[in-house]
Design an enzyme around this catalytic site. Structure first.
Site, PDB file in Angstrom:
ATOM      1  N   LYS A  80       0.865  -1.187   0.000  1.00  0.00           N
ATOM      2  CA  LYS A  80       0.000   0.000   0.000  1.00  0.00           C
ATOM      3  C   LYS A  80       0.894   1.226   0.000  1.00  0.00           C
ATOM      4  CE  LYS A  80      -3.700   2.087   2.808  1.00  0.00           C
ATOM      5  NZ  LYS A  80      -4.554   1.886   3.989  1.00  0.00           N
ATOM      6  N   SER A 155      -9.422   2.026   3.245  1.00  0.00           N
ATOM      7  CA  SER A 155      -8.574   2.798   2.384  1.00  0.00           C
ATOM      8  C   SER A 155      -7.623   1.946   1.550  1.00  0.00           C
ATOM      9  CB  SER A 155      -7.770   3.818   3.203  1.00  0.00           C
ATOM     10  OG  SER A 155      -7.010   3.169   4.177  1.00  0.00           O
ATOM     11  N   SER A 179      -9.600  -0.488   7.425  1.00  0.00           N
ATOM     12  CA  SER A 179      -9.085  -0.346   6.066  1.00  0.00           C
ATOM     13  C   SER A 179      -8.343  -1.525   5.465  1.00  0.00           C
ATOM     14  CB  SER A 179      -8.183   0.888   5.999  1.00  0.00           C
ATOM     15  OG  SER A 179      -8.980   2.040   6.174  1.00  0.00           O
TER      16      SER A 179
END
Lengths: 510, 502, 102
Positions: A80, A155, A179
């Protein structure tokens, strides 16, 4: 999807293939790169550098040839974009850091690199990890592989989409309010957020410091064990990193060992492996707001667990609803301070024109941060400000303790794990809820409490609902454990996945 | 209208650790810009603070030395404000629960003993430095350069209660605190390098009024002289303002040494809301009693706490309080003093009388240390560590005064010779070589007195008629005849006896 | 307890966000909506409950770990270069900002 990853859909089979020379890490990486290119429409990846990835792959092959390899050697992953990486840019999905290159690697990145993983690049996410649909990204939204008009969740949307589309085998994400679990659920992959303090936050671009924790996603729970175990462990550079987990050193090996022990126990119980396991089911998770398709899938999953020998125990987590305002006071408060460093002075976006220092800072930040981030910074500034600190921030922290105590009461007196939905609905369409700043926030109701309490939790695929366009959209089952129980959680999930095949389904093959 | 001055001091002491408070970067002074700032100091994305154990230990030392409470549990808080020399745009400090609470500092202003209470002392990180030379920025704009080397240097902020009532008191407090932190080895006290910075809070109120007046803060005053001047200017300014019918505005000001005035700081805005909250990256600092005991034991081994020592000097050695305060102004001086007294008391012959003789010996040693020794050190620009006369040798010299071998005056000559290394610095050898042994024989002295009296009949007559001032002249002549070696006390007594014998 | 225009200006200033009048108005509306949500906290009786600042302290005593005072950083011009590589304005080893008047 990657041909190789399709052919070898589990970590075990992929490890074996690499070990047996059926394919090399380099070939695997090249395969992934081709697929990433072919599926650019997903917008899961934001930075790809073939040279960097292939260099890692070649190094992996060379090590293996020299007789050095481990369980994760050659396994293709990606990070990420809130994990800082040397080589690839680290942008946190923000214009503020669009061209930022970190001079150091995050601990998580380092550990996976050392373990021999091959990184295929950086994954799309909501800006500074603030969001639950990967719509708030300077690179544009990521898409759900099951229905491109829908969000992959957030997210860590790119992290989930990339695994779901089998572009890579596994990904890292961060989970501050859900997330990792939520995108995993919406994309039909397995994901886990460990206990707070198990994984180092050094090199993770900070959002809500007392809530943030790194997590991993892969097709199955069994795949997650080695990954989580590898990134876990005490780190001297993080003062909130746990040194011990209930008397056992926080180090790689602990989770694997716990998983093995639990699995052995379950295996020894033959036809009813989960005999003796008490599953708490909170009544508050099944109230108004839970869509019927999700409700049904969870119900089916719980029945499945009963068939495996587990026992359902009704419990109450009375402050579930209040976790929303508590979280949306604490996280923005910490974020407002964590994001103060982005001022255009030492790195990051600096406005093109300004009159003086204050103007430069103000413009740089307003230009660099998206609307959601600015909103949360303002909320955070407000709740910390003089006159409001006690009524909001301290009040939220008190509530936080009450929520943690609610879980403890359940775990000590009533159940071993807690299960329920991850999200109230399947993935929404990209662009929905634009006008209402809090609409998305309300959907976090099942995931936020864990971060407030610091507990571990995972999501495993447990069924499908349908999108507005009539496409099958995944549903995730949340499994919540007590502190440091991630090894057992994974073993429990694995038993479920031995008896079901939701996690084997791929987009386009529902 | 009579006004009372109210002063409180906030002192920022840079702790003398090898590394910064939250990172492993060096704290060495004077490095090239930004070569002593790592990713944590520069607040790059993803970085986190990790606490320096020695910085905490230094805070414990200070707390013990001032008799404060060491908090068993204290909290680090973020103080949020934007400034380019503050990379995170928040400073990690301590707010509601600091590491040290209370305590007091005792010192002398003239000959008046004063005790000022401390509110608290807390740990925090220092900011970087702004260089206001005219650099050119990326768009051709006039720019300030930021050097982050100093960022993250550990600071201990020591806050006094607003109990000082004069500039003299404030300066004496500051000097005492300055000596103390150097004594404790926690700060090098180098004010030019910014190791010890004082913020002065000044207000005035009509004499007798209970409520405090509005105070102004004069920031970063870095010399004792400037502290005094800044206070004097502020007091005058505030009184003038009030008497003209105005109101003192609470604000932060800077002292301009060139113009000898304070002026308002433009960049610090009104009511900056710092939004303090506990730093989520740093769990509570826990200090157990065993750690405190350990530090206390170490401090004892190093020679004790200055306050304890001061009391000891007064109670056991009979030293006047004002002298005791001076003797403990540095660890070196206290150690030296004690070594001298120990050597004076080491003669097995008079062990039985040690207690009785102690006050006299201690006073002599104190007078010499604060007088001749200090004066010579100052003149030669040396500090006590470089003194060529070791304590036992000074003691040997003082013994010769005590046993009347030489007078105090002659002893100064001997001391000078010792300093210069004559006769390998041995006092007895010098006395012998220069024939400085005092004349204690009353017969010999009387003979000299008679001779001088005979030669000064007029003065003698005037003295006997009531004009006493000629006495000193006679003494002077006698001492001259004796080449300074006559026992002064005996000269005095015998001369007086003879003169009164009219 | 709604947020006023003035408070929005104040918050934006504290947070160094430059908002146009339109953005300010939008922010005011958004923040009021958000306040409506977080107001729910007010109704809860939390007397006698200590704030939970560090999640694991619900489980056990969490306290600050201390690092030894040993230099671990090598300072060199190359290291400085690497750390300052992203600086928008720099000269002579310094970060540059528009001139600050003190």
């Amino acid at each position: 999807m990657s041909t190789a990853l399709h052919a070898f859909p589990t970590l075990a089979s992929l490890q074996a293939a690499l070990a047996q020379g059926k394919l090399s890490a380099t070939e695997l990486a090249q395969d992934c790169l081709r697929q990433i290119q072919a599926q650019q429409g997903l917008n899961a990846f934001v930075h790809v550098d073939a040279d960097l990835s292939l260099a890692q792959a070649r190094a992996s092959d060379a090590s293996r040839a020299a007789g050095i390899s481990g369980p994760l050697s050659g396994i293709p992953i990606a990070h990420k974009d809130v994990f800082v990486t040397q080589g690839w840019r680290s942008t946190a999905g923000s214009k503020m850091l669009k061209n930022y290159v970190s001079p150091f690697d995050a601990t998580v990145v380092n550990r996976l690199l050392t373990a021999g993983c091959v990184s295929l690049g950086k994954l799309n996410c909501d800006e500074f990890a603030m969001g639950s649909g990967n719509e708030h990204s300077v690179f544009g939204p990521a898409h759900n592989p099951w229905d491109l008009t829908c969000v992959p969740g957030g997210s860590s949307g790119g992290s989930a989409a990339a695994v779901a589309a089998r572009l890579i085998f596994a990904s890292t994400g961060t989970d501050t309010g859900g997330s990792v679990r939520q995108p995993a659920a919406l994309c039909g992959v397995s994901g886990i957020k460990p206990t707070y303090g198990v994984v180092s936050r050094y090199g993770m671009i900070a959002y809500g410091s007392s809530l943030d924790q790194a997590g991993v996603m892969a097709p199955a729970a069994a795949d997650l064990v080695a990954l989580l175990d590898t990134i876990s462990g005490f780190d001297v550079r993080d003062a909130t990193s746990a040194e011990h987990c209930l008397g056992v050193p926080n180090a790689p090996g602990r989770i694997q060992s716990d998983y093995n022990k639990a699995s052995a126990h379950f295996d020894s119980q033959a036809l009813l492996p989960l005999n003796g396991l008490r599953i708490g089911v909170p009544s508050e998770y099944f109230g108004e707001g839970l869509s019927s398709d999700v409700g049904a899938a969870i119900e089916t999953a719980l029945s499945q667990f009963e068939q495996l020998g587990a026992q359902r125990v009704p419990i109450s987590l009375p402050r579930t609803r209040l976790s929303i305002p508590a979280y949306y006071v604490i996280a923005p408060a910490e974020a407002s301070s964590n994001l103060s460093r982005y001022d255009g002075v030492r790195y990051g976006h600096r406005s093109e024109s300004y009159t003086d220092l204050a103007d430069m800072t103000g413009r740089s930040r307003s230009e660099g941060f998206g609307a959601e981030v600015q909103r949360r910074i303002m909320v955070g500034t407000y709740v910390l400000s003089h006159g409001y600190y006690d009524a909001y921030y301290l009040q939220a922290q008190r509530l936080r303790r009450m929520i943690a105590e609610d879980f403890q009461a359940a775990f000590t007196q009533q159940c071993d794990v807690i299960m329920g939905p991850v999200t109230p609905t399947v993935a929404k369409a990209i662009g929905d809820n634009q006008d209402d700043p809090t609409a998305d926030w309300l959907a976090d109701i099942y995931t936020l409490s864990l971060n407030l309490a610091g507990l571990p939790g995972m999501s495993v695929p447990c069924g499908f609902g349908t999108s507005a366009a009539g496409k099958a959209l995944p549903i995730g089952l949340q499994i919540i454990g007590d502190y440091f129980d991630e090894g057992r959680l994974l073993a429990i999930a694995h038993q479920y996945q031995l008896a079901t095949d939701w996690h084997l389904r791929c987009a386009g093959q529902a | 209208m009579a006004y009372e001055i109210v002063i409180g001091l906030e002192t920022h002491t840079q702790l003398s650790t090898q590394t910064k408070i939250f990172s492993g970067s060096s704290t060495r002074y004077g490095a090239q810009p930004n070569t002593q700032a790592n990713e944590v100091d520069m607040a790059l994305p993803g970085t986190l603070p990790v606490m320096n154990r020695v910085a905490v230990e230094h805070a414990i030392r200070l707390g013990l030395a001032v008799g404060a409470t060491i908090a068993p549990r204290s909290i680090f808080a973020r103080k949020n404000y934007f400034y380019p020399d503050l990379p995170k745009n928040y400073q990690i400090s301590q707010y509601e629960i600091p590491v040290v609470l209370g305590g007091s500092i005792t010192f002398f202003v003239g000959d008046k003993e004063t005790t000022i209470n401390l509110t608290r002392a807390h740990l925090e990180e220092d900011a970087g430095k702004s260089l206001h030379d005219n650099y050119i920025g990326p768009h051709g704009e006039l720019s300030t350069g930021i050097d982050l080397n100093r960022t993250g240097t550990p600071l201990l902020e020591i806050v006094s209660e607003p109990e000082m009532r004069s500039a003299a008191e404030a300066v004496a407090y500051a000097k005492t605190l300055h000596s103390l932190v150097m004594w404790l080895g926690i700060c090098d006290g180098n004010m030019q390098e910014g190791s010890f910075r004082v913020d002065v809070n000044v207000s005035v109120r009509p004499m007798g009024q209970k409520e405090f007046g509005t105070r102004c803060e004069v920031k970063n005053v870095n010399s004792f002289r400037f502290i005094e001047r800044a206070i004097n200017y502020e007091v005058r300014r505030q009184i003038e303002l009030i008497e003209d019918g105005g109101k003192v505005v609470q604000e932060t000001r800077l002292y301009d040494a060139d113009l000898d005035e304070t002026r308002s700081m433009r960049s610090k805005e009104d009511a900056n809301d710092y939004r303090y909250f506990p730093d989520p990256d740093l769990p509570p600092l826990v200090i157990g009693q065993d750690w405190i005991d350990h530090v206390q034991a170490e401090m004892r081994k190093e020679g004790g706490l200055p306050e304890e020592l001061r009391k000891n000097l007064v109670e056991v050695y009979g030293i006047a309080p004002i002298d005791a305060a001076q003797l403990i102004s540095s660890r070196a001086m206290a150690t030296y003093f004690l070594a001298v007294v120990e050597a004076l008391e080491s003669d097995p012959a008079d062990l039985a009388n040690v207690a009785a003789l102690r006050p006299g010996r201690a006073k002599l040693a104190a007078n010499w240390l604060m007088g001749e020794v200090s004066a010579t050190l100052n003149r030669e620009e040396k500090d006590l560590a470089q003194c060529p006369v070791a304590a036992p040798l000074l003691a040997a010299l003082l013994k010769r005064i005590l046993d009347n071998t030489i007078s105090n005056k002659i002893a100064r000559d001997v001391f000078a010779a010792m300093w210069a290394g004559e006769e390998k610095g041995q006092p007895d050898a010098i006395i012998a070589a220069k024939g400085l042994t005092q004349i204690n024989d009353s017969g010999a002295i009387e003979a000299m007195i008679d001779a001088v009296l005979a030669a000064n009949a007029t003065i003698v007559a005037e003295y006997r008629a009531g004009k006493q001032k000629g006495f000193n002249s006679l003494v002077g002549q006698i001492m001259k005849a004796a080449k300074g070696k006559a026992n002064p006390q005996q000269v005095n007594d015998l001369l007086k006896a003879k003169l009164d014998q009219a | 307890m709604a947020i006023t225009e003035q408070e929005v200006t104040q918050i934006a200033r504290l947070a160094r966000l430059t908002l146009s009048p339109g953005q300010s108005l939008q922010a005011q509306g958004d923040l009021n909506k958000i306040l409506g949500l977080i107001q729910e906290l007010q109704a809860v009786d939390t007397r006698g409950i200590e704030p939970l600042a560090h999640p694991l302290s619900a489980l056990r005593d969490v306290h600050l770990r201390l690092r030894e005072d040993i230099v671990t950083e090598i300072s060199s011009p190359e290291r400085r270069e690497a750390l300052m590589v992203n600086a928008p304005g720099k000269a002579e080893g310094l970060f540059l900002v528009p001139k600050v008047i003190e």
